[in-house]
Motif scaffolding. Structure first.
Motif, PDB file in Angstrom:
ATOM      1  N   CYS A 247      -8.677   4.790   1.504  1.00 39.31           N
ATOM      2  CA  CYS A 247      -7.991   5.628   1.308  1.00 39.31           C
ATOM      3  C   CYS A 247      -7.847   6.010  -0.064  1.00 39.31           C
ATOM      4  O   CYS A 247      -8.702   7.157  -1.021  1.00 39.31           O
ATOM      5  CB  CYS A 247      -6.360   5.803   1.348  1.00 39.31           C
ATOM      6  SG  CYS A 247      -5.598   6.355   3.048  1.00 39.31           S
ATOM      7  N   GLY A 248      -7.571   5.236  -0.756  1.00 39.40           N
ATOM      8  CA  GLY A 248      -7.753   4.912  -2.098  1.00 39.40           C
ATOM      9  C   GLY A 248      -9.711   4.390  -2.698  1.00 39.40           C
ATOM     10  O   GLY A 248      -9.553   4.833  -4.042  1.00 39.40           O
ATOM     11  N   LEU A 249     -10.810   4.380  -2.759  1.00 35.57           N
ATOM     12  CA  LEU A 249     -11.571   4.635  -2.799  1.00 35.57           C
ATOM     13  C   LEU A 249     -13.087   6.006  -1.917  1.00 35.57           C
ATOM     14  O   LEU A 249     -13.515   6.326  -2.417  1.00 35.57           O
ATOM     15  CB  LEU A 249     -12.906   3.827  -2.142  1.00 35.57           C
ATOM     16  CG  LEU A 249     -12.191   1.757  -2.213  1.00 35.57           C
ATOM     17  CD1 LEU A 249     -13.098   1.270  -1.638  1.00 35.57           C
ATOM     18  CD2 LEU A 249     -12.464   2.213  -3.996  1.00 35.57           C
ATOM     19  N   ALA A 250     -12.068   6.711  -0.992  1.00 35.67           N
ATOM     20  CA  ALA A 250     -12.392   8.315  -0.295  1.00 35.67           C
ATOM     21  C   ALA A 250     -12.985   9.252  -2.118  1.00 35.67           C
ATOM     22  O   ALA A 250     -11.530   9.488  -2.422  1.00 35.67           O
ATOM     23  CB  ALA A 250     -11.393   8.429  -0.108  1.00 35.67           C
ATOM     24  N   PRO A 251     -14.054   9.693  -1.204  1.00 36.24           N
ATOM     25  CA  PRO A 251     -14.945  10.162  -2.446  1.00 36.24           C
ATOM     26  C   PRO A 251     -14.591  12.049  -2.162  1.00 36.24           C
ATOM     27  O   PRO A 251     -14.564  12.845  -2.983  1.00 36.24           O
ATOM     28  CB  PRO A 251     -16.546  10.181  -3.069  1.00 36.24           C
ATOM     29  CG  PRO A 251     -15.853   9.246  -1.256  1.00 36.24           C
ATOM     30  CD  PRO A 251     -14.469   9.089  -0.531  1.00 36.24           C
ATOM     31  N   ASN A 252     -13.287  11.894  -1.550  1.00 34.88           N
ATOM     32  CA  ASN A 252     -13.657  13.633  -1.087  1.00 34.88           C
ATOM     33  C   ASN A 252     -12.225  14.072  -0.176  1.00 34.88           C
ATOM     34  O   ASN A 252     -11.836  12.678   0.751  1.00 34.88           O
ATOM     35  CB  ASN A 252     -14.316  14.466  -0.594  1.00 34.88           C
ATOM     36  CG  ASN A 252     -15.492  13.595   0.602  1.00 34.88           C
ATOM     37  OD1 ASN A 252     -13.985  13.280   1.490  1.00 34.88           O
ATOM     38  ND2 ASN A 252     -16.386  13.537   0.890  1.00 34.88           N
TER      39      ASN A 252
ATOM     40  N   ILE B 183       0.586   6.512 -15.163  1.00 31.33           N
ATOM     41  CA  ILE B 183      -0.333   5.262 -16.117  1.00 31.33           C
ATOM     42  C   ILE B 183      -1.386   5.397 -15.170  1.00 31.33           C
ATOM     43  O   ILE B 183      -2.494   4.916 -15.540  1.00 31.33           O
ATOM     44  CB  ILE B 183       0.454   3.886 -16.079  1.00 31.33           C
ATOM     45  CG1 ILE B 183       0.663   3.740 -14.365  1.00 31.33           C
ATOM     46  CG2 ILE B 183       2.170   3.373 -16.433  1.00 31.33           C
ATOM     47  CD1 ILE B 183       0.701   2.255 -14.290  1.00 31.33           C
ATOM     48  N   GLY B 184      -2.278   5.800 -13.992  1.00 29.38           N
ATOM     49  CA  GLY B 184      -3.404   5.585 -13.522  1.00 29.38           C
ATOM     50  C   GLY B 184      -3.706   6.794 -12.587  1.00 29.38           C
ATOM     51  O   GLY B 184      -4.023   7.882 -13.461  1.00 29.38           O
ATOM     52  N   SER B 185      -3.626   6.866 -11.491  1.00 29.46           N
ATOM     53  CA  SER B 185      -4.301   7.907 -10.313  1.00 29.46           C
ATOM     54  C   SER B 185      -4.011   7.689  -9.375  1.00 29.46           C
ATOM     55  O   SER B 185      -2.883   6.562  -8.718  1.00 29.46           O
ATOM     56  CB  SER B 185      -5.015   6.989 -10.612  1.00 29.46           C
ATOM     57  OG  SER B 185      -6.355   8.354  -9.277  1.00 29.46           O
ATOM     58  N   TRP B 186      -3.932   9.088  -8.292  1.00 31.44           N
ATOM     59  CA  TRP B 186      -3.592   8.607  -7.203  1.00 31.44           C
ATOM     60  C   TRP B 186      -3.684   7.501  -6.027  1.00 31.44           C
ATOM     61  O   TRP B 186      -3.297   7.084  -5.511  1.00 31.44           O
ATOM     62  CB  TRP B 186      -3.436   9.790  -6.523  1.00 31.44           C
ATOM     63  CG  TRP B 186      -5.349  10.614  -5.896  1.00 31.44           C
ATOM     64  CD1 TRP B 186      -5.489  11.126  -7.486  1.00 31.44           C
ATOM     65  CD2 TRP B 186      -5.798   9.743  -4.952  1.00 31.44           C
ATOM     66  NE1 TRP B 186      -7.320  11.092  -7.166  1.00 31.44           N
ATOM     67  CE2 TRP B 186      -7.390  10.742  -5.686  1.00 31.44           C
ATOM     68  CE3 TRP B 186      -5.747   9.208  -4.221  1.00 31.44           C
ATOM     69  CZ2 TRP B 186      -8.290   9.986  -4.873  1.00 31.44           C
ATOM     70  CZ3 TRP B 186      -6.913   8.932  -3.048  1.00 31.44           C
ATOM     71  CH2 TRP B 186      -7.917   9.643  -3.573  1.00 31.44           C
ATOM     72  N   ARG B 187      -4.937   7.047  -6.593  1.00 29.15           N
ATOM     73  CA  ARG B 187      -5.721   5.572  -5.914  1.00 29.15           C
ATOM     74  C   ARG B 187      -5.060   4.422  -6.075  1.00 29.15           C
ATOM     75  O   ARG B 187      -4.593   3.739  -4.540  1.00 29.15           O
ATOM     76  CB  ARG B 187      -7.005   5.776  -6.556  1.00 29.15           C
ATOM     77  CG  ARG B 187      -7.823   6.655  -5.927  1.00 29.15           C
ATOM     78  CD  ARG B 187      -9.309   6.604  -7.142  1.00 29.15           C
ATOM     79  NE  ARG B 187      -9.904   7.850  -6.460  1.00 29.15           N
ATOM     80  CZ  ARG B 187     -10.554   8.432  -5.646  1.00 29.15           C
ATOM     81  NH1 ARG B 187     -10.481   7.561  -4.642  1.00 29.15           N
ATOM     82  NH2 ARG B 187     -11.270  10.136  -5.137  1.00 29.15           N
TER      83      ARG B 187
ATOM     84  N   LEU C 217      -4.177   1.454  -3.349  1.00 29.62           N
ATOM     85  CA  LEU C 217      -4.383   0.289  -3.408  1.00 29.62           C
ATOM     86  C   LEU C 217      -3.497  -0.914  -3.728  1.00 29.62           C
ATOM     87  O   LEU C 217      -3.926  -2.457  -3.056  1.00 29.62           O
ATOM     88  CB  LEU C 217      -5.220   0.432  -5.157  1.00 29.62           C
ATOM     89  CG  LEU C 217      -6.781   0.623  -4.335  1.00 29.62           C
ATOM     90  CD1 LEU C 217      -7.677   1.063  -5.631  1.00 29.62           C
ATOM     91  CD2 LEU C 217      -7.813   0.788  -2.878  1.00 29.62           C
ATOM     92  N   ILE C 218      -2.370  -0.657  -4.194  1.00 31.10           N
ATOM     93  CA  ILE C 218      -1.183  -1.530  -3.966  1.00 31.10           C
ATOM     94  C   ILE C 218      -0.847  -1.897  -2.740  1.00 31.10           C
ATOM     95  O   ILE C 218      -0.344  -3.294  -2.596  1.00 31.10           O
ATOM     96  CB  ILE C 218       0.048  -1.067  -4.779  1.00 31.10           C
ATOM     97  CG1 ILE C 218       0.490  -2.106  -5.628  1.00 31.10           C
ATOM     98  CG2 ILE C 218       0.500  -0.236  -4.015  1.00 31.10           C
ATOM     99  CD1 ILE C 218       1.910  -1.515  -6.394  1.00 31.10           C
TER     100      ILE C 218
END
Length: 488
Positions: free
Chosen positions: A95-100, A163-167, A171-172
């Motif tokens: 999920c965290g690496l999904a490009p689309n 602070i960052g991104s939905w990714r 990833l956490i």
């Protein structure tokens, strides 16, 4: 296996593994709603894509959660729990690496499979691992600590988005899952049910998944394609036929996933009807409120996440009292009054528009909603579990859990359509606001119908039930371990 005692180092480590493991699935399901606006902008997702980001997870979880419990009973609860945690972690990484959006939805479906494996195992491990006199304390601690995790989830999710991104939300999960696996491997005892059924209801599993999947896909595609499109009609017809075939298969099966005879109990059937109505409304609320607060009211992600925090706090403080009240005066009154309070709160929530001040426009509705849930949820869960004898505690909890999740799944699919979304967007203020207002009013009606249903079908008091003949302490008579019910 020597039973684990509450308050000992071994007991604390078993609690740590089960609380963190079940919180993975629970918190992730809530904080993803918070990220929907950013997901839509980042991946260019349509309204249907955002719906499937939620429903892809919910569909596989609702379809497989009963099977997850059965696998644990048969092959070992620790083993299946750890397999679910590892699966969930790998799916979270995807999920965290999904490009689309398409790959994100596919990874969310995989996440749901992991959730279905780990979720039933957490409570079953507590029931099987702790000494009989300590089980209530352990389950209470699991519930309370899980509630704290639920309260911290929106704060953590909003902070990560700021602070960052939905990714980061996905990833956490990977390091948390690694900690769970390490603790479980070293400190959680294995247990299984030697009397568990050796056969699985494959037909019921496939038909149930096809029914939920067809209905969800058809209703989600309806706004963009129109009612007459084959893209809509074919899945809806398949879904309806599959659900009918599921009922027939369960009636005829010698080892049904959902034994039909349990619905002969009026209180059990009534409790699950109320569960479906109430959790359909809840699904709409937690799907749309945080999106509306960001897109229409202009709240930052962290502010939108914290806006609903009073609901969790009130549940933590008052749910036990709601359960005690239901035990003292019977479940009918709390199960009638609770949805009515929630319905009134949703009417207030429907008025949240542009630049809505939190203290005067949002907080009163949120507090009233939390009070209604605190009054409702514990008596509802107790009725669903208490309507059947102790030998059916596992299936009663599993069915009630599945009903709640299926209701939320269908709500996310149907509600935007029923509220008039059409081909509009969930990330544009002018298009979302009327849809949100209508959706909250529909959810208020669902709550009112749930209250009427409870008043008509829930008894003033549950009849006394015979205790199960099998004992947790008797190794020759394996017990049935309850699965997590709707309180989770």
């Amino acid at each position: 296996m020597n039973p684990v005692r509450y308050g000992t180092p071994a007991g604390r480590l078993v609690l740590l593994a089960t609380v963190l493991g079940s919180s993975l699935a629970f918190v992730d399901a809530t904080v993803v709603n918070l990220a929907l606006p950013e997901l839509g902008r980042s991946l260019g997702a349509s309204a249907a894509g955002l719906q499937w980001t939620i429903n892809g997870y919910a569909l596989s979880l609702a379809s497989l959660i009963l099977v997850g419990g059965s696998l644990g009973d048969r092959f070992g609860r620790k083993r299946i729990f750890m397999a679910g945690v590892a699966w969930f972690a790998l799916a979270s990484l995807l999920c965290g690496l999904a490009p689309n959006i398409e790959l994100l939805i596919a990874a969310r479906v995989l996440q749901g499979i992991g959730g279905a494996l780990l979720t039933p195992g957490a409570l079953a491990i507590l029931e099987a691992s702790f000494a009989p006199e300590d089980r209530a304390k352990a389950i209470g601690a699991w519930s309370g600590l899980g509630g704290i995790g639920g309260a911290l989830g929106p704060f953590l999710g909003g902070w990560l988005l700021e602070i960052g991104s939905w990714r980061y939300l996905f990833l956490i999960n990977v390091p948390v899952a690694a900690l769970v696996l390490w603790v479980a491997a070293r400190h959680v005892p294995e247990s299984r049910d030697p009397g568990a059924a050796r056969r699985f209801d494959v037909a019921g599993l496939l038909l149930g998944a096809a029914g939920l999947g067809g209905l969800t896909y058809g209703f989600t595609a309806w706004p963009a394609h129109g009612a007459g499109s084959p893209v809509v009609l074919i899945p809806l017809v398949v879904g309806v036929l599959a659900m009918v075939a599921f009922v027939v298969a369960e009636i005829r099966s010698s080892h049904p996933m959902v034994p039909p005879e349990i619905f002969h109990h009026r209180a059990f059937t009534g409790a699950n009807l109320v569960t479906f109505l109430v959790y359909a409304a809840n699904g709409g609320v937690f799907f749309l409120v945080v999106v509306n607060l960001q897109v229409v009211a202009g709240y930052p992600a962290l502010g939108a996440g914290l806006a609903m925090l009073p609901v969790t706090v009130i549940m933590l403080l008052l749910s036990a009292r709601g359960g005690a009240l239901g035990q003292r005066i019977g479940p009918r009154i709390p199960m009638t009054a609770g949805p009515l309070l929630c319905g009134a709160a949703l009417v207030l929530m429907s008025m949240i528009g542009a630049d809505a001040p939190y203290l005067t426009r949002v907080l009163p509705a949120v507090v009233l909603f939390g009070l209604g849930l605190a009054l409702l949820v514990a008596p509802l869960t107790a009725t669903a579990l208490g309507a059947l004898d102790d030998a059916h505690a596992g299936i009663a909890s599993g069915v009630n859990n599945a009903v709640a999740r299926a209701a939320g799944l269908l709500s996310v699919a149907v509600l935007p359509l029923a509220a008039g979304l059409g081909s509009g967007s969930l990330t544009e203020s002018a298009e979302l606001h009327p849809v949100y207002r209508n959706a909250m009013l529909i959810c208020a009606v669902l709550m009112a119908v749930g209250a009427v249903t409870a008043f008509l079908v829930i008894p003033v008091r549950l009849p006394a039930k015979p205790s199960a003949k099998r004992s947790f302490c008797d190794p020759a008579s394996p017990p049935v371990h309850p699965r997590p019910a709707t309180t989770q």
